[in-house]
Design a protein around this motif. Structure first.
Motif, PDB file in Angstrom:
ATOM      1  N   ILE A 518     -39.233  38.272  -7.830  1.00 44.87           N
ATOM      2  CA  ILE A 518     -39.892  37.910  -6.683  1.00 44.87           C
ATOM      3  C   ILE A 518     -41.450  38.559  -7.170  1.00 44.87           C
ATOM      4  O   ILE A 518     -42.504  37.926  -6.933  1.00 44.87           O
ATOM      5  N   MET A 519     -41.443  39.891  -7.757  1.00 46.09           N
ATOM      6  CA  MET A 519     -42.617  40.316  -7.976  1.00 46.09           C
ATOM      7  C   MET A 519     -43.600  39.373  -8.958  1.00 46.09           C
ATOM      8  O   MET A 519     -44.942  39.344  -8.884  1.00 46.09           O
ATOM      9  N   SER A 520     -42.913  38.789 -10.094  1.00 42.79           N
ATOM     10  CA  SER A 520     -43.712  37.902 -10.753  1.00 42.79           C
ATOM     11  C   SER A 520     -44.205  36.770  -9.965  1.00 42.79           C
ATOM     12  O   SER A 520     -44.986  35.876 -10.582  1.00 42.79           O
ATOM     13  N   ASN A 521     -43.983  36.484  -8.788  1.00 40.79           N
ATOM     14  CA  ASN A 521     -44.141  35.352  -8.020  1.00 40.79           C
ATOM     15  C   ASN A 521     -45.070  35.580  -6.955  1.00 40.79           C
ATOM     16  O   ASN A 521     -45.788  34.590  -6.288  1.00 40.79           O
ATOM     17  N   ILE A 522     -45.196  36.856  -6.726  1.00 43.39           N
ATOM     18  CA  ILE A 522     -45.967  37.017  -5.385  1.00 43.39           C
ATOM     19  C   ILE A 522     -47.319  36.593  -5.259  1.00 43.39           C
ATOM     20  O   ILE A 522     -47.815  36.440  -4.005  1.00 43.39           O
ATOM     21  N   PHE A 523     -48.195  36.491  -6.280  1.00 43.33           N
ATOM     22  CA  PHE A 523     -49.603  36.033  -6.222  1.00 43.33           C
ATOM     23  C   PHE A 523     -49.765  34.448  -6.235  1.00 43.33           C
ATOM     24  O   PHE A 523     -50.723  33.774  -6.200  1.00 43.33           O
ATOM     25  N   ASP A 524     -48.172  33.975  -6.535  1.00 45.23           N
ATOM     26  CA  ASP A 524     -48.600  32.269  -6.299  1.00 45.23           C
ATOM     27  C   ASP A 524     -48.724  31.845  -4.922  1.00 45.23           C
ATOM     28  O   ASP A 524     -47.997  32.259  -4.046  1.00 45.23           O
ATOM     29  N   THR A 536     -46.125  32.033   5.354  1.00 43.89           N
ATOM     30  CA  THR A 536     -46.689  30.786   4.785  1.00 43.89           C
ATOM     31  C   THR A 536     -46.638  31.014   3.271  1.00 43.89           C
ATOM     32  O   THR A 536     -46.749  30.049   2.531  1.00 43.89           O
ATOM     33  N   GLY A 537     -46.788  32.247   2.944  1.00 44.54           N
ATOM     34  CA  GLY A 537     -46.770  32.690   1.449  1.00 44.54           C
ATOM     35  C   GLY A 537     -48.223  32.357   0.736  1.00 44.54           C
ATOM     36  O   GLY A 537     -48.406  32.370  -0.305  1.00 44.54           O
ATOM     37  N   LEU A 538     -49.217  32.568   1.740  1.00 42.37           N
ATOM     38  CA  LEU A 538     -50.698  32.480   1.403  1.00 42.37           C
ATOM     39  C   LEU A 538     -51.200  33.777   1.243  1.00 42.37           C
ATOM     40  O   LEU A 538     -52.160  34.080   0.680  1.00 42.37           O
TER      41      LEU A 538
END
Ligand code: ATP
Ligand code: MG
Length: 577
Positions: A518-524, A536-538
């Motif tokens: 999850i950590m490797s994706n949080i800024f996507d 929204t994941g933004l």
């Protein structure tokens, strides 16, 4: 072009020479063998003929002499024996003749040459010899045979002859010639050897001439052609060698030239096609890059639009509410001063009345007792003071709300980061309160001494808001799911001046924490683990952009499952733009 390796320099020449030499040698051997065979037969034939003609000559010459020499005293006594002897001697001098002899029917030698090294004694000849002679004398048939005398191969030819003087004798006289077969064979071998030598010489001469001829008409032009091919640097540089014979080699060279021209044309064609292809590929990849950047720009803009829309709506709402509250608050706040003064005046009047009038009417006294005038007099001032404090507090809140919205601040300004944190916490106040699932979230502040920070204050507040809301979400979700004894949810906010140019803000929670994945994706952009409609994941992707791109700072995260998460924002104190 790669030079052709030199191998088998005279391969063709050697093959030709060896081939011709071999065929000529075979032919030579066959001719020699046949020659030897024929020569043997010829020698026999020649010897027989020569012997026959000599015996016939001898018989012819001596027949008359025999008759002339007849003395009438018997056959044996001849007067002309010396002449016969000379005739015989004469014939004996002919080439190859070893011995000539004439003997009468009684086996008496009438004449005998003396050429043979050891004079032959016909009466003492070995038995096969005498038998042949006897047979010839009796049958009258000429005969010849080969034999060896003194290790010499000889041909003996016997011609029987009769004469009237020999009377009615049943036997005949014999003319005998012995010829040297060895000598004739030696001559024939010599002749054959000379023929063979001439033949070999002829072969050698033919070979030399042929080599020169092949070299001239075949090898030299081929070599010229080969040199022309070897010296090619590029396919179009083929130069026709001069002086090529007007035969297949010239045709080959011409075909080669036209082939190289064709290859050159094909090469040029291919080169042009390759260039066109390269241009097309470059064009395509440029367009691809443009499309890529346009797409990412679009994506970027979309994210920004969504978020700025979100934030600007929130900001406008907050600003609107603040404005709307601010006006009535203004009346209340300013009127409170007057009311306080009025109330103090009224209390003064009441106190004056009480002093002037010792005894109120009963109905009035009852009312005074009912409202507990003394308490009201004391409490009303306190109430007004607390109202004063309340309005002050509301003014502060409104100020915070306006500070949060900062709609007027689109430019970089030096601001107090703690103000931003405070106003954000104020906005999120309602979310910190205790819920059915968890107790109130404790906010622990560890503020350091910070200088004013040059930034887009509205954007920084937006980042603080995202990080704090995520922390609250993490604490909410932890306690909602956890069946373990409740832990005390808390958020720790720490600020610190790292250096003269840099400050950091760390927001830690003791929530659920995150896995490495999850950590490797949080800024996507659009990455979220929250239910549809909740996240929204933004939030973090925009925060990352605001901090790293808009402010040249750093935003990073440390997290441990079951322990909590810390987001750290590093900001430069000054923006160089
Ligand atoms: N403090 C935190 N503790 C645990 N997980 C977190 C924390 N902060 C962020 N995350 C994880 O990172 C994800 C992405 O966060 P982000 O703020 O970008 O989107 P969101 O919170 O899901 O949605 P939005 O912020 O747009 O409403 C979250 O869904 C969550 O899984
Ligand atoms: Mg979020």
């Amino acid at each position: 072009m790669k030079p052709i390796k030199q191998q088998h320099r005279f391969y063709l020449f050697q093959q030709l020479i060896w081939g011709v030499l071999f065929s000529l040698l075979i032919a030579g051997f066959i001719i020699m063998a046949l020659g030897a065979l024929l020569t043997d037969k010829q020698i026999d034939q020649q010897l027989k003929q020569q012997a026959r003609s000599i015996t016939e000559g001898v018989v012819f010459s001596i027949e008359g002499l025999i008759e002339l020499g007849n003395t009438g005293e018997g056959l044996i006594e001849l007067r002309n024996t010396s002449i016969i002897q000379r005739v015989v001697q004469n014939y004996a001098t002919l080439p190859l003749v070893m011995e000539v002899a004439v003997i009468n029917p009684q086996n008496k030698v009438l004449a005998q040459s003396d050429t043979f090294p050891t004079r032959l004694s016909f009466s003492a000849l070995p038995s096969p010899f005498t038998e042949v002679l006897d047979q010839a004398a009796q049958t009258g048939l000429p005969t010849s045979f080969s034999t060896k005398i003194d290790r010499h191969s000889v041909l003996v030819s016997v011609l029987p002859f009769s004469n009237t003087l020999f009377g009615q004798a049943s036997r005949r006289g014999l003319a005998i010639v012995i010829l040297d077969a060895d000598a004739l064979r030696k001559q024939a071998v010599q002749a054959l050897s000379i023929t063979v030598l001439i033949y070999i010489f002829g072969i050698a001469l033919t070979l030399i001439l042929m080599a020169m001829w092949i070299h001239r008409i075949l090898l030299r032009p081929l070599k010229q052609l080969r040199n022309a091919i070897v010296s090619l640097n590029s396919i179009d540089q083929f130069v026709m060698p001069e002086g090529l014979p007007n035969n297949e080699i010239r045709l080959l060279a011409q075909s080669l030239k036209s082939s190289t021209n064709q290859i050159k044309q094909y090469q040029e064609f291919l080169h042009k096609q390759a260039q066109a292809l390269e241009v097309a590929v470059q064009d395509l990849s440029a367009k691809n890059t443009q499309l890529d950047s346009a797409l990412s720009e679009l994506h970027h803009t979309q994210i920004q639009m969504i978020q700025s829309e979100k934030m600007s709506s929130l900001g406008q709402m907050v600003a609107g509410i603040a404005h709307e509250i601010n006006n009535p608050l203004g009346f209340i706040h300013s009127n409170l001063v007057h009311i306080t003064s009025y109330v103090q005046d009224l209390i003064g009047v009441i106190q004056a009345c009480q002093e002037q009038i010792p005894q109120f009417p009963t109905t009035l006294q009852d009312k005074i007792d009912e409202i507990d005038l003394i308490f009201v007099q004391e409490d009303i001032i306190k109430t007004l003071q607390s109202m004063q404090i309340g309005t002050e507090r509301i003014r502060e809140i409104v100020l915070s709300l306006r500070n949060f919205a900062r709609l007027d601040e689109a430019k970089i300004k030096a601001v107090n980061i703690h103000d931003g944190i405070e106003s954000t916490l104020l906005i999120l106040q309602h979310r910190l309160q205790a819920t059915d699932h968890r107790s109130e979230i404790q906010i622990r502040k560890y503020y350091g001494e910070l200088p004013l920070i040059e930034c887009y204050a509205g954007q920084i507040n937006q980042v603080l808001m995202s990080v704090l809301m995520n922390a609250i979400d993490a604490l909410d979700s932890l306690n909602q799911r956890s069946k373990t004894p409740e832990i005390h949810p808390q958020i720790k906010i720490q600020t610190e001046e790292i250096s003269e140019q840099k400050i950091k803000i760390a927001v830690s929670d003791n929530g659920s924490g995150m896995t490495q994945e999850i950590m490797s994706n949080i800024f996507d952009p659009f990455f979220t683990t929250k239910p549809i409609g909740k996240g929204t994941g933004l939030g973090l992707s925009i925060s990352y952009q605001i901090i790293t791109e808009n402010h040249r700072g750093r935003l990073f995260c440390e997290s441990e499952i079951g322990v909590g998460t810390t987001f750290t924002i590093e900001l430069p104190t000054h923006q160089t733009r």
